[in-house]
Write a protein that holds these residues in place. Structure first.
Motif, PDB file in Angstrom:
ATOM      1  N   UNK A   1    -103.006 -63.923 -79.990  1.00  0.00           N
ATOM      2  CA  UNK A   1    -103.063 -64.114 -78.540  1.00  0.00           C
ATOM      3  C   UNK A   1    -104.411 -64.711 -78.180  1.00  0.00           C
ATOM      4  N   UNK A   2    -104.398 -65.914 -77.640  1.00  0.00           N
ATOM      5  CA  UNK A   2    -105.635 -66.618 -77.301  1.00  0.00           C
ATOM      6  C   UNK A   2    -105.840 -66.662 -75.799  1.00  0.00           C
ATOM      7  N   UNK A   3    -107.091 -66.514 -75.388  1.00  0.00           N
ATOM      8  CA  UNK A   3    -107.445 -66.734 -73.990  1.00  0.00           C
ATOM      9  C   UNK A   3    -108.416 -67.903 -73.916  1.00  0.00           C
TER      10      UNK A   3
ATOM     11  N   UNK B   1    -107.939 -70.670 -77.699  1.00  0.00           N
ATOM     12  CA  UNK B   1    -106.769 -71.387 -78.182  1.00  0.00           C
ATOM     13  C   UNK B   1    -107.068 -72.282 -79.368  1.00  0.00           C
ATOM     14  N   UNK B   2    -108.270 -72.835 -79.406  1.00  0.00           N
ATOM     15  CA  UNK B   2    -108.648 -73.696 -80.531  1.00  0.00           C
ATOM     16  C   UNK B   2    -108.710 -72.899 -81.833  1.00  0.00           C
ATOM     17  N   UNK B   3    -109.325 -71.711 -81.774  1.00  0.00           N
ATOM     18  CA  UNK B   3    -109.428 -70.871 -82.974  1.00  0.00           C
ATOM     19  C   UNK B   3    -108.052 -70.427 -83.442  1.00  0.00           C
ATOM     20  N   UNK B   4    -107.190 -70.083 -82.502  1.00  0.00           N
ATOM     21  CA  UNK B   4    -105.833 -69.673 -82.860  1.00  0.00           C
ATOM     22  C   UNK B   4    -105.078 -70.840 -83.492  1.00  0.00           C
ATOM     23  N   UNK B   5    -105.216 -72.031 -82.936  1.00  0.00           N
ATOM     24  CA  UNK B   5    -104.552 -73.205 -83.510  1.00  0.00           C
ATOM     25  C   UNK B   5    -104.998 -73.433 -84.955  1.00  0.00           C
TER      26      UNK B   5
ATOM     27  N   UNK C   1     -97.733 -67.507 -81.793  1.00  0.00           N
ATOM     28  CA  UNK C   1     -99.048 -67.764 -81.212  1.00  0.00           C
ATOM     29  C   UNK C   1     -98.879 -67.867 -79.701  1.00  0.00           C
ATOM     30  N   UNK C   2     -99.591 -67.017 -78.963  1.00  0.00           N
ATOM     31  CA  UNK C   2     -99.475 -66.980 -77.507  1.00  0.00           C
ATOM     32  C   UNK C   2    -100.772 -67.499 -76.898  1.00  0.00           C
ATOM     33  N   UNK C   3    -100.655 -68.485 -76.021  1.00  0.00           N
ATOM     34  CA  UNK C   3    -101.812 -69.090 -75.369  1.00  0.00           C
ATOM     35  C   UNK C   3    -101.825 -68.641 -73.910  1.00  0.00           C
TER      36      UNK C   3
ATOM     37  N   UNK D   1     -98.241 -56.227 -84.779  1.00  0.00           N
ATOM     38  CA  UNK D   1     -99.666 -56.362 -85.083  1.00  0.00           C
ATOM     39  C   UNK D   1    -100.198 -57.541 -84.278  1.00  0.00           C
ATOM     40  N   UNK D   2    -101.026 -57.238 -83.266  1.00  0.00           N
ATOM     41  CA  UNK D   2    -101.619 -58.267 -82.424  1.00  0.00           C
ATOM     42  C   UNK D   2    -103.063 -58.519 -82.853  1.00  0.00           C
ATOM     43  N   UNK D   3    -103.529 -59.741 -82.632  1.00  0.00           N
ATOM     44  CA  UNK D   3    -104.957 -60.057 -82.703  1.00  0.00           C
ATOM     45  C   UNK D   3    -105.291 -60.839 -81.440  1.00  0.00           C
ATOM     46  N   UNK D   4    -106.298 -60.372 -80.709  1.00  0.00           N
ATOM     47  CA  UNK D   4    -106.680 -60.980 -79.443  1.00  0.00           C
ATOM     48  C   UNK D   4    -107.948 -61.803 -79.622  1.00  0.00           C
ATOM     49  N   UNK D   5    -107.913 -63.037 -79.137  1.00  0.00           N
ATOM     50  CA  UNK D   5    -109.034 -63.964 -79.357  1.00  0.00           C
ATOM     51  C   UNK D   5    -109.594 -64.410 -78.009  1.00  0.00           C
ATOM     52  N   UNK D   6    -110.858 -64.124 -77.778  1.00  0.00           N
ATOM     53  CA  UNK D   6    -111.507 -64.386 -76.493  1.00  0.00           C
ATOM     54  C   UNK D   6    -111.851 -65.861 -76.301  1.00  0.00           C
TER      55      UNK D   6
END
Length: 219
Positions: free
Chosen positions: A76-78, A82-86, A99-101, A12-17
């Motif tokens: 997965x942050x782009x 990365x801040x939101x993922x953190x 957590x993938x940056x 289950x991935x979530x991608x964050x722009x």
């Protein structure tokens, strides 16, 4: 691969722009929902009405919080994502497999998230399209400046991987490695021949890399 193995490897991935952008998929499967942060993409809020980074990140925080008990997600942050993922990892470490940056801002434990901002980069991105870095000039902003926000027990306890893109003109490779050096133990992967928008310039390679990282998180 046996049916039981195939089921085990379903992630289950979530991608964050990043800043100035919206949801992205990079050819990922249906199990990879791409979220619009508040005021971005197709999100109904106006960016001018999103006063704090907490509000901005609420779509991601809500999605992670809503995961069924026992289920983990690959975040997965782009770029600025990365801040939101953190923040999501700090709040819900037990719900995050890894957590993938992807050439993203990766804050360090024990430092305010705003400390990893590159002012020239932020200014340049803001000139492209209206955006809010949530780092300066806002008396309501507390999350980005809180040096005690990211802890070893929360954000620091999660497996993190940074994807370095050498040909990145948005966040130079030297700056990417500087962020990695501030977080001992973070895994590093490299994509060659890609630019800052790796999900466009090397979409298939990025998807394959994300799947390998996710597989490793279940090993």
């Amino acid at each position: 691969m046996a049916a039981s193995d195939a089921k085990q490897r379903r992630h289950h991935f979530m991608l964050v722009h990043g800043m100035c952008h919206g949801a992205w998929r990079c050819g990922a499967p249906a199990t990879a929902p791409a979220l619009d942060m508040a005021g971005c993409g197709a999100h109904p809020a106006r960016l001018a009405d999103v006063r704090t980074f907490e509000e901005y990140s609420r779509p991601l925080l809500g999605a992670v919080a809503a995961l069924p008990a026992g289920e983990q997600v690959v975040l997965v942050a782009h770029s600025h994502g990365g801040y939101s993922v953190a923040l999501a990892v700090e709040r819900f470490p037990d719900k995050v497999a890894v957590a993938v940056f992807v050439t993203a801002s990766m804050p360090a434990v024990g430092r305010p998230m705003a400390a990893t901002s590159d002012e020239d980069l932020t200014l340049g991105l803001m000139l492209i399209k209206p955006a809010n870095a949530f780092t300066t000039g806002n008396p309501d902003e507390v999350v980005m400046r809180d040096e005690k926000l990211l802890t070893e027990e929360g954000y620091g306890s999660s497996w993190r991987v940074f994807v370095v893109v050498e040909e990145n003109c948005g966040i130079p490779a030297e700056f990417q490695r500087r962020m990695v050096a501030q977080s001992p133990g973070v895994g590093v992967r490299v994509i060659t021949g890609a630019d800052h928008m790796a999900m466009l310039s090397r979409a298939l390679e990025l998807v394959q890399l994300l799947i390998r990282i996710a597989d490793h998180s279940q090993a």
